[in-house]
Design a protein around this motif. Structure first.
Motif, short mmCIF file in Angstrom:
data_model
loop_
_atom_site.label_atom_id
_atom_site.label_comp_id
_atom_site.label_asym_id
_atom_site.label_seq_id
_atom_site.Cartn_x
_atom_site.Cartn_y
_atom_site.Cartn_z
N SER A 69 34.02 61.67 34.03
CA SER A 69 34.48 60.90 34.75
C SER A 69 34.49 59.41 34.25
CB SER A 69 33.82 60.58 36.07
OG SER A 69 32.56 60.18 36.18
N LEU A 70 35.49 58.57 34.33
CA LEU A 70 35.55 57.26 33.71
C LEU A 70 34.98 56.37 34.40
CD1 LEU A 70 37.39 55.58 31.63
CD2 LEU A 70 38.77 55.14 33.50
N THR A 71 34.21 55.56 33.51
CA THR A 71 33.52 54.40 34.01
C THR A 71 33.98 53.12 33.20
OG1 THR A 71 31.57 54.74 32.71
CG2 THR A 71 31.54 55.41 34.85
N GLY A 72 34.30 52.04 33.63
CA GLY A 72 34.81 50.88 32.90
C GLY A 72 35.19 49.73 33.85
N THR A 73 35.14 48.62 33.17
CA THR A 73 35.72 47.22 33.87
C THR A 73 36.41 46.39 33.10
OG1 THR A 73 33.46 46.19 33.16
CG2 THR A 73 33.58 47.54 35.43
N VAL A 74 37.07 45.80 33.66
CA VAL A 74 37.79 44.44 32.92
C VAL A 74 37.22 43.02 33.56
CG1 VAL A 74 39.96 43.31 32.62
CG2 VAL A 74 40.01 45.57 32.64
N ARG A 75 36.47 42.40 32.68
CA ARG A 75 35.67 41.16 33.30
C ARG A 75 36.66 39.86 32.95
NH1 ARG A 75 29.33 42.55 32.75
NH2 ARG A 75 29.38 44.55 33.94
N ALA A 76 37.23 39.13 33.65
CA ALA A 76 37.67 37.89 33.58
C ALA A 76 37.09 36.59 34.11
CB ALA A 76 39.26 38.09 34.03
N GLY A 77 36.36 35.76 33.45
CA GLY A 77 35.63 34.77 33.94
C GLY A 77 34.59 35.45 35.31
N GLY A 78 34.47 35.00 36.32
CA GLY A 78 33.68 35.44 37.42
C GLY A 78 34.13 36.81 38.01
N ARG A 79 35.24 37.30 37.76
CA ARG A 79 35.97 38.48 38.19
C ARG A 79 35.79 39.81 37.71
NH1 ARG A 79 41.05 38.94 39.66
NH2 ARG A 79 41.75 37.70 37.73
N THR A 80 35.87 40.55 38.38
CA THR A 80 35.43 42.18 37.64
C THR A 80 36.69 42.87 38.21
OG1 THR A 80 33.11 41.75 37.16
CG2 THR A 80 33.90 44.15 37.23
#
Length: 397
Positions: free
Chosen positions: A167-178
């Motif tokens: 299964s996929l685990t991943g994030t896009v973090r932009a400043g204080g947002r995920t």
């Protein structure tokens, strides 16, 4: 030359060459229980092909000793969306190969959106996560049993055959947002999701990612979409989801709520993107499929009525032997094998785990004999010719 064949327990055989017992290994093409062996060929150390014939069904069994040979994922070249098994095997210098996972084909239900020919399930090549699984309702091929999304077969970091789920685990973090990643190089995104597309995606349009929903593949395409180009870890603007990526760039696609999250990003904003395929096994090579056997027991709900050309892969001897199976036949003639029949066959071969791969006109086996320079098709594809496919399993002596 093989001097003689003696039946062993179950459906296995022991091969003798000039008095020496050859190691058992297994890959099957079109096989019926108790079919008498017609021809045996030694392909490479640890790899033996055995052709069988019983009535209208022909079979080639390729047994692979993973202690002496290895397997790898066959993939089209970077400029191709799909390729023939023989072409992929020869490009990779494999001694043999079979077709792999089910894949996206055009049903003309999404007008103006071309087929991607991308696989349904996860893919890992040389330890690198290539893609994740599409939502179960978006799959091509037979209906996936409950809880089987992300099922794969391959080898772990030690070269031992394994089955598992990724299964996929991943994030896009932009400043204080995920922002949670819910797609990786897959032809369909979950409703409301965001997906990452890299150069590993290939040349096909990514517009198909916005079509269908989590339960109905033919559901309309959404108009709530966003596409963000990422270069050098920063937002580089918007992009055409169907166009080619600039060198070194990635693309983030979002639909519905995912599109809303991507539209909040601004040009030049720094992003931290992470993605991985997670499971109980760390695979070095793996492709997707549907469960046939798990711990020696058939998967629930296997079709016992529809006969068709088939390809499948199984594991025996604690993962030290891989059995790849392709069944010749034709839907028009009602010949071939059922999924339930394949599960029973793998049990007789001694396999503990097995996955169903793509079938029909995709079912293909190619190999080259010692002294030959190229692998050629050795079964009879039901289309009458070799069909280009999304990926495959290659055997390396």
């Amino acid at each position: 030359m093989v001097a003689g064949i003696r039946a062993s327990a179950g459906f296995g055989v022991i091969l003798r060459e000039h008095g020496r017992v050859l190691t058992r290994i297994t890959l099957v093409l079109a096989l019926v229980p108790a079919a008498p062996p017609a021809h045996v060929l030694r392909i490479a150390p640890g790899v033996v092909a055995r052709e069988l014939r019983d009535g209208r069904v022909g079979a080639t069994l390729l047994e692979i000793d993973l202690d002496r040979a290895r397997i790898g994922v066959l993939r089209p070249s970077p400029g191709e969306a799909r390729a023939r098994v023989s072409e992929m095997a020869n490009r990779a210098r494999a001694v043999a190969g079979v077709n792999g996972d089910f894949f996206d084909i055009s049903e003309r239900v999404h007008r103006g959106v071309p087929a991607t020919f991308a696989p349904d399930g996860p893919e890992v090549a040389d330890g690198r996560a290539v893609r994740a699984a599409v939502p179960a309702g978006q799959r091509f091929g037979p209906t996936a049993p409950p809880g089987s999304s992300g099922a794969v077969i391959g080898v772990d970091r030690r070269g031992v055959g394994r089955v598992g789920r990724l299964s996929l685990t991943g994030t896009v973090r932009a400043g204080g947002r995920t922002i949670r990643l819910r797609g990786l190089n897959q032809y369909a995104l979950p409703v409301g999701g965001v997906g990452l597309y890299t150069s590993a995606w290939g040349p096909a349009s990514r517009a198909r990612a916005f079509c269908g929903n989590d339960f109905v593949r033919a559901a309309p395409c959404t108009h709530a979409t966003a596409a963000v180009l990422v270069r050098d870890g920063k937002v580089a603007g918007t992009a055409d989801p169907g166009g080619a990526l600039p060198p070194g760039a990635d693309l983030l696609l979002g639909r519905e709520e995912g599109a809303t999250a991507l539209r909040a990003l601004h040009h030049g904003q720094r992003l931290r993107i992470s993605s991985a395929l997670s499971g109980s096994v760390r695979f070095r090579q793996a492709i997707g499929g549907l469960p046939l056997l798990r711990d020696g027991e058939p998967a629930p709900g296997l079709d016992a009525r529809s006969r068709s050309p088939r390809t499948a892969a199984g594991l025996a001897r604690g993962g030290h032997r891989m059995d790849l199976l392709v069944v010749n036949g034709g839907r028009e003639t009602g010949s071939g094998e059922t999924a339930a029949g394949l599960a029973a066959l793998f049990r007789r071969l001694g396999a503990r785990d097995a996955l169903l791969l793509d079938g029909g006109g995709s079912s293909t086996l190619a190999f080259r004999l010692p002294g030959e320079h190229t692998a050629t098709v050795r079964n009879t594809p039901s289309d009458g010719r070799e069909r280009p496919v999304a990926n495959g399993i290659g055997v390396f002596g």
